[in-house]
Scaffold this active site. Structure first.
Site, mmCIF file in Angstrom:
data_model
loop_
_atom_site.group_PDB
_atom_site.id
_atom_site.type_symbol
_atom_site.label_atom_id
_atom_site.label_comp_id
_atom_site.label_asym_id
_atom_site.label_seq_id
_atom_site.Cartn_x
_atom_site.Cartn_y
_atom_site.Cartn_z
ATOM 1 N N ASP A 149 0.823 -1.219 0.000
ATOM 2 C CA ASP A 149 0.000 0.000 0.000
ATOM 3 C C ASP A 149 0.851 1.261 0.000
ATOM 4 O O ASP A 149 0.356 2.353 0.284
ATOM 5 C CB ASP A 149 -0.955 -0.012 1.197
ATOM 6 N N MET A 150 2.169 1.114 -0.295
ATOM 7 C CA MET A 150 3.148 2.202 -0.385
ATOM 8 C C MET A 150 3.546 2.767 0.971
ATOM 9 O O MET A 150 4.161 3.822 1.055
ATOM 10 C CB MET A 150 2.653 3.339 -1.307
ATOM 11 N N HIS A 165 14.453 28.972 -0.109
ATOM 12 C CA HIS A 165 13.713 29.950 -0.913
ATOM 13 C C HIS A 165 13.509 31.254 -0.151
ATOM 14 O O HIS A 165 13.504 32.335 -0.737
ATOM 15 C CB HIS A 165 12.364 29.357 -1.323
ATOM 16 N N LYS A 218 7.867 41.901 -13.379
ATOM 17 C CA LYS A 218 6.788 41.066 -13.919
ATOM 18 C C LYS A 218 5.586 41.089 -12.996
ATOM 19 O O LYS A 218 5.694 41.406 -11.809
ATOM 20 C CB LYS A 218 7.260 39.630 -14.116
ATOM 21 N N ASP A 255 18.589 32.540 -10.278
ATOM 22 C CA ASP A 255 17.436 32.309 -9.415
ATOM 23 C C ASP A 255 17.722 31.117 -8.517
ATOM 24 O O ASP A 255 18.729 30.419 -8.692
ATOM 25 C CB ASP A 255 16.181 32.058 -10.258
ATOM 26 N N ASP A 276 10.775 25.883 -11.533
ATOM 27 C CA ASP A 276 9.749 24.848 -11.456
ATOM 28 C C ASP A 276 9.083 24.691 -12.818
ATOM 29 O O ASP A 276 9.466 23.851 -13.623
ATOM 30 C CB ASP A 276 8.740 25.217 -10.372
ATOM 31 N N SER A 277 8.105 25.518 -13.129
ATOM 32 C CA SER A 277 7.451 25.434 -14.436
ATOM 33 C C SER A 277 8.315 26.055 -15.536
ATOM 34 O O SER A 277 8.097 25.801 -16.720
ATOM 35 C CB SER A 277 6.104 26.154 -14.395
ATOM 36 N N GLY A 304 8.318 29.005 -16.496
ATOM 37 C CA GLY A 304 7.635 30.084 -17.195
ATOM 38 C C GLY A 304 8.309 31.431 -16.998
ATOM 39 O O GLY A 304 8.496 32.191 -17.954
ATOM 40 N N THR A 305 8.705 31.726 -15.763
ATOM 41 C CA THR A 305 9.364 32.998 -15.464
ATOM 42 C C THR A 305 10.664 33.140 -16.248
ATOM 43 O O THR A 305 10.912 34.171 -16.893
ATOM 44 C CB THR A 305 9.648 33.108 -13.957
#
Length: 311
Positions: A34-35, A127, A191, A217, A221-222, A224-225
Site C-alpha cells: 500500500d506504499m 527559498h 513582472k 534564481d 519549477d514550471s 515560465g518565469t
C-alpha cells in the site's frame, strides 16, 4: 561519522560519501504493497554522528515521509546526533500566509522534522531565509553561488560583457551578489504574476542590448518565469541569454519549455536528481554540489565553522 541515504537522490549521497571517504550506511528502505514506508538500519548507529541525505523533491510527500521515518529509526537506534541534510527543502515556497485560511506549510514541515528527532538541519539556498527561524534546532543554509559562479566563469570569454539579471524583484540580493563577483552590471525583470505558475514579463530595468545576459534564481519549477524573461531580453537586443539556478525542480512540461526557449543554457545543481528528460535536453546542464555539502558535513562533524566555507 555515518552517512545514510534515502531514495530521493542516492547519486548525490554517493558523491558525498566518496568525497569524505566514508561508506554509506547500509539500510533497507522499502514500501509495503500500500506504499507504506519501512526503514531498517542494518548497521550499529549507537552513539554515532549520523547525516541523513534526502532532498524533499518530487514525489515530495513520499520523500519527506521517508526522511521522517529514517530520522525516527536512527533516534530509536540511539544515534548521538542526527543531521537532516536536505539539499532541496520542499514546501519552502509556502513560507507565509498568502491569503485568509491558508497554511504556512514550511513551518509545519520544520515542526515535523524536529518532532521526528533531528538535531540539526543542513540545506542549500532556502527559498526564504526566514525559514531558518522556523526551526528551534541549528540550521545551516549553504549558498550555491560559489559553485554556479565557478562554472559561469569557465563559460565566459574575455570579450564577453555579461549582464546579471534578476527574473523578479525578490531575487535582487542574489543577483547583486553574483554581479559583484563578476564585477558587472545588474538588471531586473519587472513582472506581474496573474496566478500561481503563470508569469507575465512587464518591462526590463536596465539595458541588455548587445550583452551576454545571465539570469540567476534559486528555484526553476514550471520555467515560465525564466523563459518569459529570456524572450524579453532577446527582444530587447541581448546577444545571448543563459540561466543559473540552484534547484532544478522542472515539473510538468518545463524541460520542453526550456528546450524551445531562447535560453542557450540552463545550469542547475544536482541538489535534485536529474530526470531522463533533463539528461536528454540539449540546453540543460547540472553542476555538482557534493563537494560543498561534504565540506559542510565535515565541519559540522569536527565542530568547526561552516560559514568559513564562504569567506
Amino acid at each position: 561519522m555515518k552517512i545514510l541515504s534515502g531514495n530521493a537522490n542516492r547519486p548525490l549521497a554517493e558523491s558525498i560519501s566518496a568525497y569524505l571517504g566514508v561508506p554509506l550506511t547500509k539500510a533497507s528502505i522499502r514500501r509495503f504493497s500500500d506504499m507504506e514506508i519501512f526503514v531498517e538500519i542494518l548497521e550499529n548507529v549507537r552513539g554515532e554522528d549520523v547525516f541523513v541525505v534526502q532532498p524533499t523533491s518530487f514525489p515530495t510527500n513520499d520523500n519527506f515521509m521517508e526522511l521522517l521515518v529514517m530520522i525516527d529509526a536512527l533516534k530509536r537506534g540511539s544515534a548521538r546526533r542526527i543531521t537532516a541534510v536536505i539539499p532541496y527543502f520542499g514546501y519552502a515556497r509556502q513560507d507565509r500566509k498568502t491569503g485568509p485560511r491558508t497554511p504556512i506549510s514550511a513551518k509545519l514541515v520544520a515542526n515535523l522534522i524536529e518532532t521526528a528527532g533531528a538535531d540539526r538541519v543542513l540545506t542549500i539556498d532556502l527559498h526564504a531565509g526566514q525559514i531558518q527561524g522556523f526551526f528551534d534546532i541549528p540550521t545551516d543554509n549553504l549558498f550555491a553561488l560559489p559553485v554556479l559562479h565557478t562554472h559561469l566563469k569557465s563559460q565566459l570569454s574575455e570579450d564577453d560583457t555579461p549582464l546579471v539579471v534578476s527574473p523578479d524583484v525578490g531575487g535582487v540580493v542574489r543577483a547583486r551578489a553574483l554581479a559583484k563577483r563578476l564585477d558587472c552590471d545588474l538588471a531586473i525583470i519587472d513582472k506581474r504574476r496573474e496566478k500561481a505558475g503563470v508569469s507575465e514579463v512587464m518591462n526590463i530595468i536596465g539595458d541588455p542590448e548587445g550583452r551576454s545576459c545571465i539570469l540567476i534564481d534559486d528555484i526553476v519549477d514550471s520555467a515560465g518565469t525564466l523563459c518569459n524573461a529570456a524572450k524579453a531580453l532577446k527582444d530587447a537586443g541581448a546577444k545571448s541569454v543563459s540561466a543559473y539556478v540552484t534547484h532544478g525542480v522542472l515539473s510538468g512540461g518545463a524541460v520542453a519549455r526550456v528546450a524551445s526557449s531562447p535560453l542557450e543554457a540552463l545550469v542547475v545543481t544536482d541538489s535534485i536528481q536529474a530526470t531522463e528528460a533533463m539528461r536528454a535536453s540539449h540546453n540543460i546542464q547540472q553542476v555538482p554540489v557534493a563537494p560543498l555539502l561534504a565540506e559542510a558535513i565535515k565541519r559540522i562533524y569536527e565542530e568547526k565553522s561552516v560559514s568559513s566555507l564562504f569567506e
